[in-house]
Design an enzyme around this catalytic site. Sequence first.
Site, PDB file in Angstrom:
ATOM      1  N   GLU A  46       0.834  -1.202   0.000  1.00  0.00           N
ATOM      2  CA  GLU A  46       0.000   0.000   0.000  1.00  0.00           C
ATOM      3  C   GLU A  46       0.875   1.261   0.000  1.00  0.00           C
ATOM      4  O   GLU A  46       1.857   1.342   0.750  1.00  0.00           O
ATOM      5  CB  GLU A  46      -0.876  -0.047   1.259  1.00  0.00           C
ATOM      6  CG  GLU A  46      -1.778   1.126   1.497  1.00  0.00           C
ATOM      7  CD  GLU A  46      -2.571   0.987   2.800  1.00  0.00           C
ATOM      8  OE1 GLU A  46      -3.535   1.732   2.974  1.00  0.00           O
ATOM      9  OE2 GLU A  46      -2.209   0.122   3.633  1.00  0.00           O
ATOM     10  N   LYS A 115      -9.132   2.315  -2.091  1.00  0.00           N
ATOM     11  CA  LYS A 115      -9.421   1.695  -0.797  1.00  0.00           C
ATOM     12  C   LYS A 115     -10.841   2.041  -0.370  1.00  0.00           C
ATOM     13  O   LYS A 115     -11.289   3.177  -0.517  1.00  0.00           O
ATOM     14  CB  LYS A 115      -8.403   2.182   0.239  1.00  0.00           C
ATOM     15  CG  LYS A 115      -8.428   1.462   1.580  1.00  0.00           C
ATOM     16  CD  LYS A 115      -7.231   1.899   2.417  1.00  0.00           C
ATOM     17  CE  LYS A 115      -7.125   1.152   3.729  1.00  0.00           C
ATOM     18  NZ  LYS A 115      -5.894   1.513   4.470  1.00  0.00           N
ATOM     19  N   TYR A 121      -8.528   5.177  13.730  1.00  0.00           N
ATOM     20  CA  TYR A 121      -8.541   4.766  15.129  1.00  0.00           C
ATOM     21  C   TYR A 121      -7.121   4.388  15.529  1.00  0.00           C
ATOM     22  O   TYR A 121      -6.262   4.117  14.691  1.00  0.00           O
ATOM     23  CB  TYR A 121      -9.489   3.582  15.347  1.00  0.00           C
ATOM     24  CG  TYR A 121      -9.135   2.357  14.530  1.00  0.00           C
ATOM     25  CD1 TYR A 121      -8.212   1.413  14.990  1.00  0.00           C
ATOM     26  CD2 TYR A 121      -9.716   2.143  13.279  1.00  0.00           C
ATOM     27  CE1 TYR A 121      -7.876   0.309  14.244  1.00  0.00           C
ATOM     28  CE2 TYR A 121      -9.388   1.030  12.516  1.00  0.00           C
ATOM     29  CZ  TYR A 121      -8.475   0.112  13.007  1.00  0.00           C
ATOM     30  OH  TYR A 121      -8.135  -0.991  12.265  1.00  0.00           O
ATOM     31  N   CYS A 171      -5.429  -3.164   2.450  1.00  0.00           N
ATOM     32  CA  CYS A 171      -5.212  -3.228   3.891  1.00  0.00           C
ATOM     33  C   CYS A 171      -6.489  -3.386   4.707  1.00  0.00           C
ATOM     34  O   CYS A 171      -7.038  -4.468   4.817  1.00  0.00           O
ATOM     35  CB  CYS A 171      -4.417  -1.996   4.341  1.00  0.00           C
ATOM     36  SG  CYS A 171      -3.638  -2.250   5.974  1.00  0.00           S
ATOM     37  N   SER A 354      -5.318 -61.506  11.327  1.00  0.00           N
ATOM     38  CA  SER A 354      -4.301 -62.142  10.482  1.00  0.00           C
ATOM     39  C   SER A 354      -2.872 -61.846  10.918  1.00  0.00           C
ATOM     40  O   SER A 354      -1.943 -62.483  10.439  1.00  0.00           O
ATOM     41  CB  SER A 354      -4.475 -61.658   9.041  1.00  0.00           C
ATOM     42  OG  SER A 354      -4.170 -60.272   8.950  1.00  0.00           O
ATOM     43  N   GLY A 356      -1.809 -58.832  10.328  1.00  0.00           N
ATOM     44  CA  GLY A 356      -1.504 -57.714   9.444  1.00  0.00           C
ATOM     45  C   GLY A 356      -2.040 -56.408   9.996  1.00  0.00           C
ATOM     46  O   GLY A 356      -2.737 -56.375  11.021  1.00  0.00           O
ATOM     47  N   SER A 359      -6.329 -55.750  10.059  1.00  0.00           N
ATOM     48  CA  SER A 359      -7.066 -56.464  11.098  1.00  0.00           C
ATOM     49  C   SER A 359      -6.613 -56.023  12.484  1.00  0.00           C
ATOM     50  O   SER A 359      -7.403 -56.016  13.432  1.00  0.00           O
ATOM     51  CB  SER A 359      -6.912 -57.977  10.930  1.00  0.00           C
ATOM     52  OG  SER A 359      -5.562 -58.382  11.086  1.00  0.00           O
ATOM     53  N   THR A 462     -12.404 -55.427   8.083  1.00  0.00           N
ATOM     54  CA  THR A 462     -11.037 -54.948   8.308  1.00  0.00           C
ATOM     55  C   THR A 462     -10.451 -54.213   7.108  1.00  0.00           C
ATOM     56  O   THR A 462      -9.457 -53.505   7.236  1.00  0.00           O
ATOM     57  CB  THR A 462     -10.106 -56.128   8.651  1.00  0.00           C
ATOM     58  OG1 THR A 462     -10.066 -57.029   7.541  1.00  0.00           O
ATOM     59  CG2 THR A 462     -10.612 -56.873   9.881  1.00  0.00           C
ATOM     60  N   GLU A 467      -7.385 -50.353  -0.357  1.00  0.00           N
ATOM     61  CA  GLU A 467      -7.699 -51.638  -0.972  1.00  0.00           C
ATOM     62  C   GLU A 467      -8.996 -51.552  -1.774  1.00  0.00           C
ATOM     63  O   GLU A 467      -9.110 -52.113  -2.864  1.00  0.00           O
ATOM     64  CB  GLU A 467      -7.816 -52.712   0.108  1.00  0.00           C
ATOM     65  CG  GLU A 467      -6.496 -53.026   0.792  1.00  0.00           C
ATOM     66  CD  GLU A 467      -6.629 -54.067   1.884  1.00  0.00           C
ATOM     67  OE1 GLU A 467      -5.616 -54.660   2.269  1.00  0.00           O
ATOM     68  OE2 GLU A 467      -7.760 -54.289   2.370  1.00  0.00           O
ATOM     69  N   TRP A 472      -8.698 -54.341  -4.353  1.00  0.00           N
ATOM     70  CA  TRP A 472      -7.858 -55.406  -3.808  1.00  0.00           C
ATOM     71  C   TRP A 472      -8.586 -56.061  -2.623  1.00  0.00           C
ATOM     72  O   TRP A 472      -8.191 -55.999  -1.477  1.00  0.00           O
ATOM     73  CB  TRP A 472      -6.502 -54.848  -3.390  1.00  0.00           C
ATOM     74  CG  TRP A 472      -5.462 -55.874  -3.085  1.00  0.00           C
ATOM     75  CD1 TRP A 472      -4.979 -56.206  -1.860  1.00  0.00           C
ATOM     76  CD2 TRP A 472      -4.772 -56.709  -4.018  1.00  0.00           C
ATOM     77  NE1 TRP A 472      -4.031 -57.187  -1.964  1.00  0.00           N
ATOM     78  CE2 TRP A 472      -3.881 -57.517  -3.288  1.00  0.00           C
ATOM     79  CE3 TRP A 472      -4.828 -56.855  -5.404  1.00  0.00           C
ATOM     80  CZ2 TRP A 472      -3.051 -58.449  -3.885  1.00  0.00           C
ATOM     81  CZ3 TRP A 472      -3.995 -57.780  -6.004  1.00  0.00           C
ATOM     82  CH2 TRP A 472      -3.122 -58.568  -5.249  1.00  0.00           C
ATOM     83  N   THR A 474     -11.499 -59.566  -2.041  1.00  0.00           N
ATOM     84  CA  THR A 474     -12.238 -60.670  -2.649  1.00  0.00           C
ATOM     85  C   THR A 474     -13.729 -60.428  -2.505  1.00  0.00           C
ATOM     86  O   THR A 474     -14.236 -60.318  -1.376  1.00  0.00           O
ATOM     87  CB  THR A 474     -11.855 -62.006  -1.990  1.00  0.00           C
ATOM     88  OG1 THR A 474     -10.453 -62.231  -2.170  1.00  0.00           O
ATOM     89  CG2 THR A 474     -12.637 -63.161  -2.589  1.00  0.00           C
TER      90      THR A 474
END
Length: 647
Positions: A46, A115, A121, A171, A354, A356, A359, A462, A467, A472, A474
Amino acid sequence: MKYGFVKAAAAAPKIRVADPKYNAGEIIRLMKEMWARGARIIVFPELCITGYTCSDLFRQELLLTEAKNALSAVVKASAGMDGLFFVGLPMEMKGKLYNVAAAYSDGRLLGLVPKTHIPNYSEFYEQRHFTAGPEKCVEVEWLSGEKVPFGTDQLFSCADMPRLEVAAEICEDVWAPNPPGVRHAMQGATVIVNLSASDEITGKDSYRRELVRSQSGRLVCGYIYASAGEGESSTDLVFGGHHLICENGSLLRESRRFENETIYADLDIERLAGERRHYTTYQVSTDVEQYVRTSYAMAAHDAPFDRFVDRAPFVPGHAEERQKRCEEIFAIQSLGLKKRMEHTNCKSAVIGISGGLDSTLALLVAAKAADRLGLDRSCITAVTMPCFGTTDRTYHNACELTRRLGANLREVDIREAVNIHFRDIGHDDSIHDVTYENSQARERTQILMDIANQTGGMVIGTGDMSELALGWATYNGDHMSMYGVNVSVPKTLVHHLVRYYADTCGDESLTGVLLDILDTPVSPELLPPENGTISQKTEDLVGPYELHDFFLYYMLRFGFAPDKIYYLARQAFAGEYADDVILKWLKTFVRRFFAQQFKRSCLPDGPKVGTVAVSPRGDLRMPSDACARVWLDNLENLEAQEVSLDE
């Protein structure tokens, strides 16, 4: 730049108060330096041409004339430099003095933005000299006789990047209850610049930082804040040159105060436009007549990439924030499970364990849910189901983890059942194909469901979000459960959740087990081990999860095209993965993501924990037979371009 990025810069030259000619020279020097560095939106503070602290010298005709001459020199010096520049100066219009942001490009003055909110103040006495500017633009004559728009309601539109529209405020405007930036954003401004002279007092920097950051988030915009620095009069005040560049609630760059440091950051205009489309409550104004739009050019160019790209976007980088995130996610997961168990009058939680990571996390969540319900943890039945691929390491960890948590351990060896099933369907058990693998996964799910019936309980899923994104899992095997606590937790975050529990549980033996699980390769363990160790490593087959989580985040959270995701991944993983490796696994991700949607379309219930989820009832309503051609073509075109460049 490419892929919707534009480089922004903010700087405060070391000025001399009331010396416009000298200041213009410094502005030009910095302007050329920043432009050469690739910046195409450049913002100075400014009243930078005269200095903010001129006080009653603003009444001097000579100073005002010299300020206009200095602006003329600065604008002229920008010839041959595309992009958009902003600099502040005092300017008289029809007998009144205004605090103005001058916008210019390639040797041409584009507009003057006054502006709006004039403070009077504390240490500020601007109303002594300046008048609040009008919203509606009028044409005013510039030095050469050409006319330019003067008024608040202006947008500067990039002809070469249509989504890039820039507006200015000065500003105090952003500190006011109704900043002009709100109106600008609703009119389409994706970037707002603020030319400021904000003095430094104790603690003000924190408030200023949060104000600018939150304003960029509320308006879903880029926000460039350039504040006056060294060189301003220190009669009563000190100015720190505190510059900030924010985007949609995130702080991209911040200058060190009291050093007149120049900062750079790459704003993602494409991302901002996408976010505005995403938020259906983001309002746009249909009253466009009042606004003046001025066009400028910005040719494509190469420049250093000034943006941090986190290689783990799901995982907070700072330890304190990461711990807080983990605590919060555990609370969400366990409260979700608690509610489901209460509602169904469930007597037990049944989990296939498992050894892993996934789980393990599900079992930890179940333990917390049992604690919240005031139940003994023996209500949890953790079932280990060793088969052809189970190793001693994972078997031991599964059993020991269950004991340490106080859950009920049950072992069901499924080898014989799976072999009987192979004979029933006429499958040769020496053929280790998808039938060989999935038969084991489905047998395990059948056992879990039946044990849940025996115990008056429910099966706790889990599988994690990574996945599910890759498919990924089943189908009707580990894909299925009665409540999936990990359904929106990405693999990279699963690791940190388990680590957080290990660090905070207060049980050294349990911590030891968890640390060994964390050190175990990710595997479904569906193929026989080699020399007693895991032979089937998931990441060797589908790719590194840290890459896939990165792809998943940017594709689902922001809707980015694969070529842009690839560009960002190259920045994030530079030095860790070669470009061809990133591209290979990105292709894999796109193919699998589209092909496996049918598995996500029938997911069990589970709690959402973050901004990305794949639930068909929430974040991802995607047809199961959607074609991936457009996305794969995008990558093929990218690959063809790279080959031609190599040649």
